[in-house]
Design a protein around this motif. Structure first.
Motif, PDB file in Angstrom:
ATOM      1  N   ARG A   1       8.767 -14.785  20.899  1.00  0.00           N
ATOM      2  CA  ARG A   1       8.964 -13.771  21.946  1.00  0.00           C
ATOM      3  C   ARG A   1       8.943 -12.355  21.378  1.00  0.00           C
ATOM      4  NH1 ARG A   1      13.996 -13.906  23.973  1.00  0.00           N
ATOM      5  NH2 ARG A   1      13.332 -12.561  25.683  1.00  0.00           N
ATOM      6  N   PHE A   2       9.578 -12.167  20.238  1.00  0.00           N
ATOM      7  CA  PHE A   2       9.583 -10.853  19.600  1.00  0.00           C
ATOM      8  C   PHE A   2       8.628 -10.851  18.423  1.00  0.00           C
ATOM      9  CE2 PHE A   2      13.541 -10.780  21.891  1.00  0.00           C
ATOM     10  CZ  PHE A   2      13.611  -9.480  22.353  1.00  0.00           C
ATOM     11  N   LYS A   3       7.983  -9.712  18.230  1.00  0.00           N
ATOM     12  CA  LYS A   3       7.010  -9.571  17.155  1.00  0.00           C
ATOM     13  C   LYS A   3       7.297  -8.269  16.413  1.00  0.00           C
ATOM     14  CE  LYS A   3       3.535 -12.299  19.567  1.00  0.00           C
ATOM     15  NZ  LYS A   3       4.449 -13.175  20.220  1.00  0.00           N
ATOM     16  N   MET A   4       7.024  -8.293  15.118  1.00  0.00           N
ATOM     17  CA  MET A   4       7.261  -7.100  14.315  1.00  0.00           C
ATOM     18  C   MET A   4       6.238  -7.041  13.188  1.00  0.00           C
ATOM     19  SD  MET A   4      10.865  -5.632  12.768  1.00  0.00           S
ATOM     20  CE  MET A   4      11.413  -7.248  12.275  1.00  0.00           C
ATOM     21  N   MET A   5       5.870  -5.811  12.844  1.00  0.00           N
ATOM     22  CA  MET A   5       4.973  -5.548  11.714  1.00  0.00           C
ATOM     23  C   MET A   5       5.677  -4.502  10.856  1.00  0.00           C
ATOM     24  SD  MET A   5       1.109  -4.078  11.977  1.00  0.00           S
ATOM     25  CE  MET A   5       0.212  -3.433  10.597  1.00  0.00           C
ATOM     26  N   VAL A   6       5.829  -4.785   9.568  1.00  0.00           N
ATOM     27  CA  VAL A   6       6.510  -3.869   8.652  1.00  0.00           C
ATOM     28  C   VAL A   6       5.593  -3.563   7.478  1.00  0.00           C
ATOM     29  CG1 VAL A   6       8.547  -3.503   7.200  1.00  0.00           C
ATOM     30  CG2 VAL A   6       8.745  -4.857   9.291  1.00  0.00           C
ATOM     31  N   TYR A   7       5.511  -2.278   7.147  1.00  0.00           N
ATOM     32  CA  TYR A   7       4.716  -1.826   6.003  1.00  0.00           C
ATOM     33  C   TYR A   7       5.646  -1.670   4.811  1.00  0.00           C
ATOM     34  CZ  TYR A   7       1.166   0.644   3.363  1.00  0.00           C
ATOM     35  OH  TYR A   7       0.240   0.998   2.411  1.00  0.00           O
ATOM     36  N   TYR A   8       5.249  -2.235   3.674  1.00  0.00           N
ATOM     37  CA  TYR A   8       6.071  -2.209   2.464  1.00  0.00           C
ATOM     38  C   TYR A   8       5.345  -1.519   1.316  1.00  0.00           C
ATOM     39  CZ  TYR A   8       8.978  -5.812   4.643  1.00  0.00           C
ATOM     40  OH  TYR A   8       9.802  -6.514   5.477  1.00  0.00           O
ATOM     41  N   ARG A   9       6.131  -0.889   0.481  1.00  0.00           N
ATOM     42  CA  ARG A   9       5.668  -0.378  -0.810  1.00  0.00           C
ATOM     43  C   ARG A   9       6.483  -1.117  -1.866  1.00  0.00           C
ATOM     44  NH1 ARG A   9       3.047   4.518   0.343  1.00  0.00           N
ATOM     45  NH2 ARG A   9       3.675   5.386   2.336  1.00  0.00           N
ATOM     46  N   HIS A  10       5.788  -1.783  -2.759  1.00  0.00           N
ATOM     47  CA  HIS A  10       6.469  -2.482  -3.850  1.00  0.00           C
ATOM     48  C   HIS A  10       6.500  -1.510  -5.023  1.00  0.00           C
ATOM     49  CE1 HIS A  10       7.459  -6.474  -5.801  1.00  0.00           C
ATOM     50  NE2 HIS A  10       7.556  -5.591  -6.759  1.00  0.00           N
ATOM     51  N   GLY A  11       7.667  -0.910  -5.245  1.00  0.00           N
ATOM     52  CA  GLY A  11       7.805   0.144  -6.245  1.00  0.00           C
ATOM     53  C   GLY A  11       8.234  -0.356  -7.603  1.00  0.00           C
ATOM     54  N   SER A  12       8.376   0.603  -8.508  1.00  0.00           N
ATOM     55  CA  SER A  12       8.771   0.257  -9.860  1.00  0.00           C
ATOM     56  C   SER A  12      10.269   0.405 -10.083  1.00  0.00           C
ATOM     57  CB  SER A  12       8.015   1.127 -10.866  1.00  0.00           C
ATOM     58  OG  SER A  12       8.216   2.490 -10.569  1.00  0.00           O
ATOM     59  N   HIS A  13      10.968   1.102  -9.177  1.00  0.00           N
ATOM     60  CA  HIS A  13      12.413   1.195  -9.299  1.00  0.00           C
ATOM     61  C   HIS A  13      13.050   1.278  -7.922  1.00  0.00           C
ATOM     62  CE1 HIS A  13      10.883   5.382  -9.964  1.00  0.00           C
ATOM     63  NE2 HIS A  13      10.220   4.779 -10.902  1.00  0.00           N
TER      64      HIS A  13
END
Length: 188
Positions: A72-84
């Protein structure tokens, strides 16, 4: 969104810079509560902090046409995989970013989320929506092109399957041209 199943308005939000995603609820759409949820300790987080993966932009949708109640609910998340971990944005070392990607999720209640996989290539501030007229999910994508940033889109009948786009699937929506001036700072 107003969720008739719980008779509540539900809103997700960025809980701490590059940190987590949380849920607020309201009975009237004016006064909001942050319910304590069993997801990540005693907070209202629905997606926990997961350094060095750092949460950036996100989109949220109540799908009133969903055939599967678990979606029923949908989500899209943008991630940055950082170094710290936990670096303020103004001091954030973008050169230290090892990977950037978006991931989609589904939920029956906007509290308990299931990761459904990564999307095709896109940039931060990408999002999505459902068009009830053609019954398609539209991913509105921030991408980089020859003249700088542009907006493209991908349309698909199914939210989860639609995440598997490749570059050739993206259609231009807003494209800079020779009349658009470049940034005086050289930032695109």
């Amino acid at each position: 969104f107003f969720d008739p199943a719980d008779n509540l308005f539900k809103m997700t939000y960025h809980a701490g810079w590059f940190a987590a995603t949380a849920l607020a609820t309201s009975r009237d759409g004016i006064h909001w509560d942050r319910p304590v949820l069993p997801i990540d300790g005693l907070t209202n987080r629905i997606l926990p902090i997961s350094y060095p993966r750092m949460r950036d932009g996100a989109g949220f949708w109540l799908d009133t046409f969903a055939k599967d109640p678990a979606e029923r609910f949908k989500m899209m998340v943008y991630y940055r995989h950082g170094s710290h971990p936990s670096m303020p944005y103004v001091d954030y070392d973008f050169d230290g970013v090892k990977e950037q990607y978006a991931e989609i999720y589904t939920s029956p209640d906007a509290i308990n989320w299931t990761a459904r996989g990564r999307t095709g290539l896109c940039g931060d501030n990408s999002n999505f929506y459902y068009n009830p007229f053609d019954k398609k999910w539209y991913y509105s994508l921030r991408v980089h092109a020859e003249m700088g940033r542009q907006r493209s889109y991908v349309a698909h009948d199914d939210f989860v399957e639609g995440r598997n786009w490749v570059e050739q699937d993206r259609k231009p929506l807003v494209v800079p041209d020779a009349i658009d001036h470049a940034s005086p700072l050289g930032v695109v």
